[in-house]
Enzyme design. Structure first.
Site, PDB file in Angstrom:
ATOM      1  N   LYS A  39      30.338  36.805 -13.620  1.00 45.37           N
ATOM      2  CA  LYS A  39      29.435  36.289 -14.629  1.00 45.37           C
ATOM      3  C   LYS A  39      28.763  35.085 -13.846  1.00 45.37           C
ATOM      4  CE  LYS A  39      33.271  33.029 -15.375  1.00 45.37           C
ATOM      5  NZ  LYS A  39      33.807  31.912 -15.914  1.00 45.37           N
ATOM      6  N   ARG A 136      41.109  26.721 -24.844  1.00 50.76           N
ATOM      7  CA  ARG A 136      39.557  27.024 -24.825  1.00 50.76           C
ATOM      8  C   ARG A 136      39.056  28.074 -25.816  1.00 50.76           C
ATOM      9  NH1 ARG A 136      36.922  28.460 -18.919  1.00 50.76           N
ATOM     10  NH2 ARG A 136      37.843  30.364 -19.470  1.00 50.76           N
ATOM     11  N   HIS A 166      44.291  33.398 -20.236  1.00 55.26           N
ATOM     12  CA  HIS A 166      43.890  32.861 -19.044  1.00 55.26           C
ATOM     13  C   HIS A 166      44.683  31.498 -18.921  1.00 55.26           C
ATOM     14  CE1 HIS A 166      40.753  32.146 -16.051  1.00 55.26           C
ATOM     15  NE2 HIS A 166      40.337  31.134 -16.429  1.00 55.26           N
ATOM     16  N   ARG A 219      41.700  39.611 -13.250  1.00 56.48           N
ATOM     17  CA  ARG A 219      40.393  39.378 -13.283  1.00 56.48           C
ATOM     18  C   ARG A 219      39.861  38.472 -12.039  1.00 56.48           C
ATOM     19  NH1 ARG A 219      42.733  37.890 -18.108  1.00 56.48           N
ATOM     20  NH2 ARG A 219      42.077  35.667 -17.672  1.00 56.48           N
ATOM     21  N   TYR A 265      11.815   8.682  -0.970  1.00 62.97           N
ATOM     22  CA  TYR A 265      11.594   7.717  -2.108  1.00 62.97           C
ATOM     23  C   TYR A 265      12.595   6.553  -2.024  1.00 62.97           C
ATOM     24  CZ  TYR A 265       9.109  11.605  -4.528  1.00 62.97           C
ATOM     25  OH  TYR A 265       8.341  12.413  -4.836  1.00 62.97           O
ATOM     26  N   CYS A 311      14.765  15.005  -2.118  1.00 64.02           N
ATOM     27  CA  CYS A 311      13.498  15.242  -3.174  1.00 64.02           C
ATOM     28  C   CYS A 311      13.984  16.627  -4.027  1.00 64.02           C
ATOM     29  CB  CYS A 311      12.437  15.172  -2.593  1.00 64.02           C
ATOM     30  SG  CYS A 311      12.063  14.006  -1.223  1.00 64.02           S
ATOM     31  N   MET A 312      12.874  16.739  -4.961  1.00 62.39           N
ATOM     32  CA  MET A 312      12.967  17.952  -5.661  1.00 62.39           C
ATOM     33  C   MET A 312      13.021  19.395  -4.990  1.00 62.39           C
ATOM     34  SD  MET A 312      10.606  19.088  -8.901  1.00 62.39           S
ATOM     35  CE  MET A 312      11.069  17.695  -9.786  1.00 62.39           C
ATOM     36  N   ASP A 313      12.295  19.325  -3.753  1.00 66.57           N
ATOM     37  CA  ASP A 313      11.624  20.283  -3.147  1.00 66.57           C
ATOM     38  C   ASP A 313      11.993  20.433  -1.603  1.00 66.57           C
ATOM     39  OD1 ASP A 313       8.867  19.788  -4.992  1.00 66.57           O
ATOM     40  OD2 ASP A 313      10.798  20.932  -5.859  1.00 66.57           O
TER      41      ASP A 313
HETATM   42  C1  LIG Z   1      38.653  34.212 -18.814  1.00 68.24           C
HETATM   43  C2  LIG Z   1      38.337  34.111 -17.116  1.00 68.24           C
HETATM   44  N1  LIG Z   1      39.121  35.068 -16.340  1.00 68.24           N
HETATM   45  C3  LIG Z   1      38.714  35.197 -15.218  1.00 68.24           C
HETATM   46  C4  LIG Z   1      38.115  34.207 -14.518  1.00 68.24           C
HETATM   47  C5  LIG Z   1      37.950  34.395 -12.930  1.00 68.24           C
HETATM   48  O1  LIG Z   1      38.708  33.149 -12.432  1.00 68.24           O
HETATM   49  P1  LIG Z   1      38.674  32.936 -10.682  1.00 68.24           P
HETATM   50  O2  LIG Z   1      37.066  32.885 -10.452  1.00 68.24           O
HETATM   51  O3  LIG Z   1      39.384  31.673 -10.675  1.00 68.24           O
HETATM   52  O4  LIG Z   1      39.310  34.238 -10.082  1.00 68.24           O
HETATM   53  C6  LIG Z   1      37.418  33.265 -15.147  1.00 68.24           C
HETATM   54  C7  LIG Z   1      36.648  32.232 -14.460  1.00 68.24           C
HETATM   55  N2  LIG Z   1      36.172  31.118 -15.185  1.00 68.24           N
HETATM   56  C8  LIG Z   1      35.854  30.056 -14.616  1.00 68.24           C
HETATM   57  C9  LIG Z   1      35.972  29.501 -13.557  1.00 68.24           C
HETATM   58  O5  LIG Z   1      35.349  28.144 -13.463  1.00 68.24           O
HETATM   59  N3  LIG Z   1      35.256  27.770 -14.558  1.00 68.24           N
HETATM   60  C10 LIG Z   1      35.495  28.954 -15.362  1.00 68.24           C
HETATM   61  O6  LIG Z   1      35.287  28.728 -16.505  1.00 68.24           O
HETATM   62  C11 LIG Z   1      37.693  32.978 -16.444  1.00 68.24           C
HETATM   63  O7  LIG Z   1      37.126  32.198 -17.128  1.00 68.24           O
END
Ligand SMILES: Cc1ncc(COP(=O)(O)O)c(CNc2conc2O)c1O
Length: 388
Positions: A39, A136, A166, A219, A265, A311-313
């Protein structure tokens, strides 16, 4: 391969990604599947390139946060099963089914809406998320869980492929709350009339610390990128992780300041003596935040402080001496014996390592290395807002 026309770029070492996943494959019991969490553009590392490498190294499933990220991976040719970890809309169930994208479900009312709206005949894969204490997303009620499982079982096209939870504290030394959540998950699993094919609870921290409590899929996110889930558990990790991300630029201007002359700046920085100052083309719009003023970069194998406001860039650094325009600057990575890690940047920013690569914006091209050679260059500038 794209080209780019600003001397600032990120380098993604896909060999490191491969090794981190292959080592996990060897570390885990044979029957435990690996879901590569890609992600947020693979935590800023490049979603398709990381996904393909992780699958090559032994991952069998992919995870993203939102449906659009899964659709983007399909558009880039990824065919592996993908789970959307976040919330999606009931009206998008058909789109998900069409692309074999599994959705997370955690509310009965959502599932009822999805069932009423779904007109397709393709199977719809769901992973039911249980809230064991992360607070969550996730179902917490036994009756609602049973009603959701019954609805899925009754529906001709809905399939309960997985169930998961989780952890909120798997990356902390104290395991009390982790154990509470794990035990809670065990008892909540009993609410289901049957065990779905995939049961998963472990993120990187839980995977690497408690592989015997991972059920049949993990995961794997942050440690796939070679980063420890937290500084406190870094010494506990079972094998060496290889950091995949580095960030580089080049001097575009070099000048000598006289004592009393100012930089950037607010004219907040004053040269204290004759100083050589370099300008590099990276700024806060690239994710190199203003709070990195007073941090340092590497140039000519030495640490060079960032002076004056970012700065921005662009930003300015105090050089060890006169250096030619075009000299390479390393903002994250190694030059000789000097290293700046993502953890070093996170510490300076008083944040977690996850945030640092995620912050490096679309404006910074990514160069991908595999077998020590450039295999792809991605420049998203000009693509934002158009079909990539
Ligand atoms: C539901 C869920 N599973 C697995 C992972 C993977 O976790 P890891 O990167 O520690 O292995 C995440 C990471 N989610 C997030 C990591 O930081 N903020 C989060 O919401 C997650 O949200």
């Amino acid at each position: 391969m794209d080209d780019f026309h600003r001397d600032t770029w990120a380098e993604i070492d896909l060999d490191a990604i491969y090794d981190n996943v292959a080592n996990l494959r060897r570390f885990l019991p044979t029957g435990t599947n690996i879901m590569a969490v890609v992600k947020a553009n693979a935590y800023g590392h490049g979603d398709a390139e990381v996904a393909n490498t992780a699958l090559e190294a032994g991952a069998s499933y992919l995870a993203v946060a939102f449906l659009d990220e899964a659709l983007a991976l399909r558009k880039k040719g990824l065919a592996a099963p993908i789970l959307v970890l976040g919330a999606s809309r009931p009206e998008d169930v058909s789109l998900a089914a069409e692309h074999r994208i599994a959705l997370t479900v955690f509310r009965l009312d959502w599932l009822e809406k999805a069932a009423a709206l779904y007109q397709g005949s393709a199977p719809v894969y769901f992973h039911l998320k249980m809230d064991t204490g992360m607070g969550r997303l996730g179902v917490k009620d036994e009756r609602e869980t049973k009603q959701m499982a019954a609805l899925i079982e009754r529906h001709p096209h809905f399939i309960l492929e997985g169930v998961y939870t989780h952890f909120a504290t798997a990356d902390e030394i104290n395991t009390d709350y982790f154990s509470y959540q794990y035990d809670r998950f065990l008892s909540m699993l009993e609410w289901l009339p049957f065990r779905p094919p995939l049961v998963h609870c472990a993120n990187s921290a839980a995977t690497l610390r408690f592989p015997d409590r991972a059920f049949n899929m993990v995961r794997f996110g942050i440690s796939m990128y070679g980063l420890a889930p937290s500084p406190s558990i870094k010494p506990l990790l079972p094998y060496e992780l290889k950091e995949a991300f580095s960030l580089h630029s080049r001097l575009v201007h070099v000048k000598k300041l006289q004592p009393g002359e100012k930089v950037s700046y607010g004219a907040t920085y004053t040269a204290q003596a004759e100083e050589w100052i370099g300008t590099i083309p990276i700024g806060y719009a690239d994710g190199w935040l203003r709070r990195l003023q007073h941090f340092h970069v590497l140039v000519d194998g030495k640490k060079a402080p960032i002076v004056g406001r970012v700065c921005m860039d662009q930003c300015m650094i105090r050089l060890p001496g006169p250096l030619p325009v075009g000299t390479k600057v390393t903002l994250i990575g190694r030059q000789g014996d000097e290293v700046i890690s993502i953890d070093d940047v996170a510490r300076h920013l008083d944040t977690i390592n996850y945030e640092v690569p995620c912050l490096i914006s679309y404006r910074v091209p990514r160069i991908f290395f595999r077998n020590k050679r450039i295999m792809e260059v991605r420049n998203a500038v000009g693509r934002v807002g158009t079909n990539a």
